[in-house]
Design a protein around this motif. Structure first.
Motif, PDB file in Angstrom:
ATOM      1  N   VAL A 128      42.538  28.596  39.073  1.00  0.00           N
ATOM      2  CA  VAL A 128      42.316  30.034  38.979  1.00  0.00           C
ATOM      3  C   VAL A 128      41.009  30.399  39.683  1.00  0.00           C
ATOM      4  O   VAL A 128      40.938  31.359  40.470  1.00  0.00           O
ATOM      5  CB  VAL A 128      42.286  30.482  37.501  1.00  0.00           C
ATOM      6  N   GLU A 129      39.971  29.629  39.419  1.00  0.00           N
ATOM      7  CA  GLU A 129      38.664  29.891  40.023  1.00  0.00           C
ATOM      8  C   GLU A 129      38.720  29.833  41.541  1.00  0.00           C
ATOM      9  O   GLU A 129      38.178  30.713  42.242  1.00  0.00           O
ATOM     10  CB  GLU A 129      37.664  28.861  39.492  1.00  0.00           C
ATOM     11  N   THR A 159      41.307  30.275  43.443  1.00  0.00           N
ATOM     12  CA  THR A 159      42.123  31.391  43.925  1.00  0.00           C
ATOM     13  C   THR A 159      41.336  32.700  43.880  1.00  0.00           C
ATOM     14  O   THR A 159      41.446  33.537  44.794  1.00  0.00           O
ATOM     15  CB  THR A 159      43.411  31.502  43.100  1.00  0.00           C
ATOM     16  N   LEU A 160      40.530  32.900  42.845  1.00  0.00           N
ATOM     17  CA  LEU A 160      39.695  34.108  42.757  1.00  0.00           C
ATOM     18  C   LEU A 160      38.661  34.129  43.878  1.00  0.00           C
ATOM     19  O   LEU A 160      38.363  35.197  44.449  1.00  0.00           O
ATOM     20  CB  LEU A 160      39.010  34.167  41.396  1.00  0.00           C
ATOM     21  N   ALA A 206      44.994  35.372  38.351  1.00  0.00           N
ATOM     22  CA  ALA A 206      44.855  34.845  39.706  1.00  0.00           C
ATOM     23  C   ALA A 206      45.851  35.500  40.657  1.00  0.00           C
ATOM     24  O   ALA A 206      45.500  35.863  41.788  1.00  0.00           O
ATOM     25  CB  ALA A 206      45.050  33.330  39.684  1.00  0.00           C
TER      26      ALA A 206
END
Length: 574
Positions: A291-292, A294-295, A336
């Protein structure tokens, strides 16, 4: 001095041998009864006196292992085949079988040493199992070496050996195919014609022809100088020229690479906190990593530092919680997907909806607006890694199997998914090694292939490099771009011609962006399927059977006391 019968003892058996052969043939039957013990004695002597040959076979096995990544000295695969052909040439089938095992065991121990993270007993156990397939290979090479065109039958037997390992036991384990050592060589384009089996056949045939050339040169060297001539050198020259022609034939094969369309993809490698068996750590850690990353990609897109992707790809096990059952996992993936504004192919372990106690290894298409949609369930779970055969019985003996608490439930359909504007074929982890799974995915309409994988258990062991080589071969075999997306590496983008365009390092968080070519046409390999493999394997087995019958017929004729009609042929008299 006695003129009666003379008695000799050999082991436990006593044989009465008259001083002179009797014309009624009784002595012939006694002599025939001793043949098995004589053969056993010869085998025992052979085992003791031919140990250098065994050592040479083992060294050939080590050379064959070095042909594969991470060493990737591909020409050694040809030399290893040639060595086994030379060592088994003219031997008995039984001794050839032993030489096959002597080559196979060290080969697999080195090739599969990445399993040591589970235990060296796993390395040895699987290596012994796989080396057993080289037993009939060695026997077949020895038997067919007496036939005309023996290099051809030897190459067919290599294909037959791989055909068997690809299917049994428990669905097979095709690691270590000659084709997978030759994914960036002159042989590689042949995969577009008839897949990995044709590449194996070409490599093996080159090796057996080199063996034939070596034998011809040796005969020429031992010939008296006065009798040497150009005609005597022709067999060696012909075998060498044919071997060179087969090696170069791949350059004449067109590999289709023209794109019908393209799609912008982002490959997210989130990384794991720790390598090895316990890579999962605490829940949500691996998911948060992806997720990180992708952000951060979404931030780069907004700032104009990166192109807006049409599709985002996450690896196998990117979500370490079932997103259908755990709200925190679902919310993280939603966040995300909405931030990047594109569908994400998410790898996750999902509880089976009806079979209690089972889990499914899935790739899920996650839309930024509607959430989870189409999914693919891995069809070929790994035995003893993702499910335990005979669990109730084996768990009592092998306590380590408790680390596989739930069996993976297999899917029953190819992984063709509409991910945004692209129709992609999802293949999960070890499935890339199986011809049929990849071929069925392409035949079902996949315009590009995605290999979702999790190599965190085997990081820095050579296993990720071996798996990436398979992706390179599949790209050429089907004329499709292939994206390998891994939790901890190696993630890579492979062009339809097998070229690795981009790749990551292991155990780093990274994002690859690329414009992926999409294709609709099929290669000849995808069209003909497994037919060439079956044809080559059957040809090798028929040659083995023919050689075995010829050998048995010759042996029966040479046995004393063989019956001819109603008469009994007498042994030679003293």
């Amino acid at each position: 001095m006695s003129s009666g019968p003379e008695t000799t003892t050999a082991g436990r058996d006593s044989v009465v041998r008259p001083a002179f052969a009797r014309p009624d043939g009784a002595d012939s039957r006694a002599t025939a009864d001793r043949v098995p013990s004589r053969r056993a004695a010869r085998l025992a002597v052979a085992a003791g006196t031919h140990w250098p040959t065994t050592v040479l076979a083992a060294l050939a096995g080590l050379a064959l292992a070095a042909a594969f990544p991470p060493y990737a000295i591909a020409p050694l695969s040809v030399l290893a085949v040639a060595a086994l052909s030379l060592l088994t040439r003219g031997r008995s089938a039984r001794y050839g079988a032993w030489l096959g095992f002597a080559l196979g065991l060290p080969f697999f121990v080195v090739l599969l040493k990445w399993l040591h993270v589970i235990g060296w007993d796993a390395v040895i156990g699987l290596s012994v199992l796989q080396a057993l397939f080289f037993v009939p290979l060695g026997a077949g090479l020895a038997a067919t070496s007496r036939l005309p065109l023996w290099p051809l039958w030897g190459a067919c037997l290599w294909v037959a050996q791989e055909w068997a390992r690809d299917r049994i036991p428990f669905g097979g384990f095709p690691w270590g195919r000659l084709a997978f050592a030759n994914t960036s060589t002159a042989y590689t384009p042949l995969a577009a014609l008839a897949g990995a089996p044709l590449v194996t056949f070409a490599v093996a045939l080159t090796g057996t022809l080199l063996a034939a050339a070596t034998l011809a040169l040796h005969r020429l060297y031992r010939t008296e100088r006065s009798r040497r001539s150009l005609a005597a050198a022709r067999p060696a020259a012909a075998a060498a020229v044919l071997a060179a022609a087969i090696t170069l034939a791949g350059y004449a094969v067109p590999v289709p690479t023209a794109a019908d369309d393209t799609v912008a993809v982002a490959v997210v490698q989130g990384n794991v906190q720790q390598p090895g068996m316990d890579f999962l750590g605490r829940p949500m850690l691996i998911l948060n990593n992806h997720v990180e990353a992708t952000l951060e990609l979404a931030d780069d897109v907004r700032e104009g530092r990166a192109e807006q992707p049409d599709v985002v790809l996450w690896p196998e096990n990117a979500s370490d919680l079932d997103p259908y059952r755990h709200r925190e996992a679902r919310a993280a993936i939603d966040r995300a997907a909405r931030a990047i504004g594109a569908p994400i192919l998410v790898g996750a372990l999902v509880d089976h909806p009806t079979e209690e106690g089972y889990v499914e290894n899935q790739g899920i298409v996650w839309d930024p607006e509607s959430g989870p949609g189409e999914s693919y369930t891995k069809q070929h779970p790994v035995p003893f890694g993702e499910y335990v055969p005979f669990r109730e019985q084996l768990s009592k003996v092998i306590t380590r199997l408790e680390r596989v608490p739930r069996d993976f439930y297999p899917g029953d359909a190819p992984g063709v998914l509409d991910v945004g504007p692209a129709r992609l074929g999802d293949v999960i982890c070890f499935e890339v090694a199986y011809d049929g799974i990849v071929r069925d995915t392409v035949r079902s309409g996949a315009r590009a292939l995605v290999i979702q994988t999790n190599n965190a258990t085997y990081g820095h062991t050579g296993q990720p490099e071996q798996q990436l080589a398979m992706s390179e071969l599949r790209a050429v075999e089907h004329g499709r771009a292939v994206v390998t997306v891994a939790t901890s590496g190696i993630s890579a983008v492979v062009a339809p011609d097998g070229t690795v365009v981009q790749r990551t390092e292991e155990f780093t968080q990274d994002v690859l962006t690329a414009r992926l070519p999409l294709r609709d046409g099929r290669t000849l390999a995808a069209t003909v399927g497994a037919v060439p493999e079956w044809a080559l394997a059957i040809a090798g087995l028929l040659a083995f059977g023919t050689a075995h019958r010829i050998t048995r017929r010759g042996s029966s004729r040479s046995l004393p006391g063989r019956k001819e009609g109603n008469a009994v042929k007498e042994p030679p008299r003293a």
